[in-house]
Design a protein around this motif. Structure first.
Motif, mmCIF file in Angstrom:
data_model
loop_
_atom_site.group_PDB
_atom_site.id
_atom_site.type_symbol
_atom_site.label_atom_id
_atom_site.label_comp_id
_atom_site.label_asym_id
_atom_site.label_seq_id
_atom_site.Cartn_x
_atom_site.Cartn_y
_atom_site.Cartn_z
ATOM 1 N N ASP A 1 0.829 -1.207 0.000
ATOM 2 C CA ASP A 1 0.000 0.000 0.000
ATOM 3 C C ASP A 1 0.864 1.257 0.000
ATOM 4 O O ASP A 1 0.557 2.230 -0.691
ATOM 5 C CB ASP A 1 -0.953 0.013 1.197
ATOM 6 C CG ASP A 1 -2.066 -1.017 1.065
ATOM 7 O OD1 ASP A 1 -2.408 -1.402 -0.081
ATOM 8 O OD2 ASP A 1 -2.595 -1.448 2.105
ATOM 9 N N TYR A 2 1.945 1.240 0.756
ATOM 10 C CA TYR A 2 2.860 2.381 0.794
ATOM 11 C C TYR A 2 3.478 2.582 -0.596
ATOM 12 O O TYR A 2 3.516 3.706 -1.107
ATOM 13 C CB TYR A 2 3.967 2.161 1.828
ATOM 14 C CG TYR A 2 4.967 3.287 1.845
ATOM 15 C CD1 TYR A 2 4.783 4.380 2.688
ATOM 16 C CD2 TYR A 2 6.082 3.266 1.008
ATOM 17 C CE1 TYR A 2 5.703 5.425 2.693
ATOM 18 C CE2 TYR A 2 6.995 4.302 1.010
ATOM 19 C CZ TYR A 2 6.801 5.381 1.852
ATOM 20 O OH TYR A 2 7.703 6.410 1.831
ATOM 21 N N LEU A 3 3.986 1.498 -1.199
ATOM 22 C CA LEU A 3 4.605 1.598 -2.522
ATOM 23 C C LEU A 3 3.598 2.098 -3.559
ATOM 24 O O LEU A 3 3.927 2.953 -4.385
ATOM 25 C CB LEU A 3 5.182 0.248 -2.938
ATOM 26 C CG LEU A 3 6.355 -0.279 -2.097
ATOM 27 C CD1 LEU A 3 6.724 -1.680 -2.549
ATOM 28 C CD2 LEU A 3 7.543 0.655 -2.147
ATOM 29 N N ARG A 4 2.399 1.552 -3.510
ATOM 30 C CA ARG A 4 1.350 1.955 -4.452
ATOM 31 C C ARG A 4 1.073 3.447 -4.324
ATOM 32 O O ARG A 4 0.989 4.182 -5.320
ATOM 33 C CB ARG A 4 0.087 1.130 -4.185
ATOM 34 C CG ARG A 4 -0.986 1.275 -5.230
ATOM 35 C CD ARG A 4 -2.139 0.292 -4.985
ATOM 36 N NE ARG A 4 -1.694 -1.084 -5.199
ATOM 37 C CZ ARG A 4 -1.462 -1.967 -4.224
ATOM 38 N NH1 ARG A 4 -1.638 -1.652 -2.960
ATOM 39 N NH2 ARG A 4 -1.064 -3.185 -4.512
ATOM 40 N N ASP A 5 0.942 3.923 -3.090
ATOM 41 C CA ASP A 5 0.670 5.344 -2.855
ATOM 42 C C ASP A 5 1.831 6.210 -3.339
ATOM 43 O O ASP A 5 1.617 7.253 -3.960
ATOM 44 C CB ASP A 5 0.417 5.587 -1.361
ATOM 45 C CG ASP A 5 0.068 7.023 -1.085
ATOM 46 O OD1 ASP A 5 -1.037 7.448 -1.492
ATOM 47 O OD2 ASP A 5 0.901 7.734 -0.481
ATOM 48 N N ARG A 6 3.057 5.780 -3.072
ATOM 49 C CA ARG A 6 4.221 6.570 -3.486
ATOM 50 C C ARG A 6 4.319 6.623 -5.007
ATOM 51 O O ARG A 6 4.631 7.669 -5.573
ATOM 52 C CB ARG A 6 5.496 5.980 -2.876
ATOM 53 C CG ARG A 6 6.774 6.743 -3.177
ATOM 54 C CD ARG A 6 6.734 8.230 -2.794
ATOM 55 N NE ARG A 6 6.376 8.479 -1.440
ATOM 56 C CZ ARG A 6 7.209 8.644 -0.433
ATOM 57 N NH1 ARG A 6 8.498 8.575 -0.621
ATOM 58 N NH2 ARG A 6 6.748 8.880 0.782
ATOM 59 N N ARG B 1 1.813 6.312 -7.177
ATOM 60 C CA ARG B 1 0.689 7.138 -7.653
ATOM 61 C C ARG B 1 0.892 8.624 -7.404
ATOM 62 O O ARG B 1 0.658 9.446 -8.273
ATOM 63 C CB ARG B 1 -0.607 6.723 -6.955
ATOM 64 C CG ARG B 1 -1.260 5.528 -7.518
ATOM 65 C CD ARG B 1 -2.635 5.345 -6.884
ATOM 66 N NE ARG B 1 -3.167 4.069 -7.272
ATOM 67 C CZ ARG B 1 -3.750 3.219 -6.448
ATOM 68 N NH1 ARG B 1 -3.888 3.513 -5.174
ATOM 69 N NH2 ARG B 1 -4.200 2.080 -6.893
ATOM 70 N N HIS B 2 1.293 8.967 -6.172
ATOM 71 C CA HIS B 2 1.293 10.367 -5.756
ATOM 72 C C HIS B 2 2.678 10.996 -5.675
ATOM 73 O O HIS B 2 2.784 12.214 -5.511
ATOM 74 C CB HIS B 2 0.588 10.500 -4.399
ATOM 75 C CG HIS B 2 -0.805 9.987 -4.435
ATOM 76 N ND1 HIS B 2 -1.826 10.601 -5.117
ATOM 77 C CD2 HIS B 2 -1.346 8.864 -3.901
ATOM 78 C CE1 HIS B 2 -2.938 9.907 -4.987
ATOM 79 N NE2 HIS B 2 -2.677 8.833 -4.259
ATOM 80 N N PRO C 1 8.460 12.089 -8.887
ATOM 81 C CA PRO C 1 7.243 12.502 -9.577
ATOM 82 C C PRO C 1 6.108 11.506 -9.346
ATOM 83 O O PRO C 1 6.344 10.338 -9.036
ATOM 84 C CB PRO C 1 7.650 12.529 -11.050
ATOM 85 C CG PRO C 1 8.828 11.627 -11.151
ATOM 86 C CD PRO C 1 9.515 11.663 -9.810
ATOM 87 N N ALA C 2 4.893 11.972 -9.485
ATOM 88 C CA ALA C 2 3.712 11.112 -9.373
ATOM 89 C C ALA C 2 3.474 10.424 -10.714
ATOM 90 O O ALA C 2 3.615 11.034 -11.771
ATOM 91 C CB ALA C 2 2.499 11.955 -8.998
#
Length: 107
Positions: free
Chosen positions: A66-71, A73-74, A81-82
């Motif tokens: 979840d942390y990797l996914r959020d990083r 994406r955002h 960069p996102a």
């Protein structure tokens, strides 16, 4: 023309993350996370994510998916960069799968 593309990519890595533009990935079934990582993420995450560079080492990261996914994406202000509008959720999951499968080079 090829040199122009290479130089612009090199200079993009030297720019602050907020100024970088992500290149859209193909939105089809032929998504190669290893190749994408080498050409997009590898500028900052050295050796395919196996070593720290301008960005942290990703091999054996203690961060959860979840942390990797959020990083991914955002991004992170001033650092990364996102890519949330560049990659689909399925493609981001493939990138995370690639990161989880990283192993040291043999030999």
């Amino acid at each position: 023309m090829l040199w122009t593309a290479v130089l612009s990519t090199c200079f993009a890595c030297a720019m602050p993350a907020s100024a970088q533009q992500a290149s859209p990935a193909p939105r089809n079934e032929e998504f190669d996370a290893r190749q994408l990582f080498a050409t997009t993420c590898g500028w900052c995450h050295s050796d395919g994510g196996r070593a720290a560079g301008k960005g942290p080492q990703l091999m054996n990261t203690a961060r959860d998916d979840d942390y990797l996914r959020d990083r991914i994406r955002h991004g992170k202000s001033g650092a990364m960069p996102a890519f949330g509008e560049t990659f689909s959720d399925a493609q981001i999951d493939e990138i995370i799968k690639y990161i989880r499968q990283l192993k040291p080079h043999e030999g």
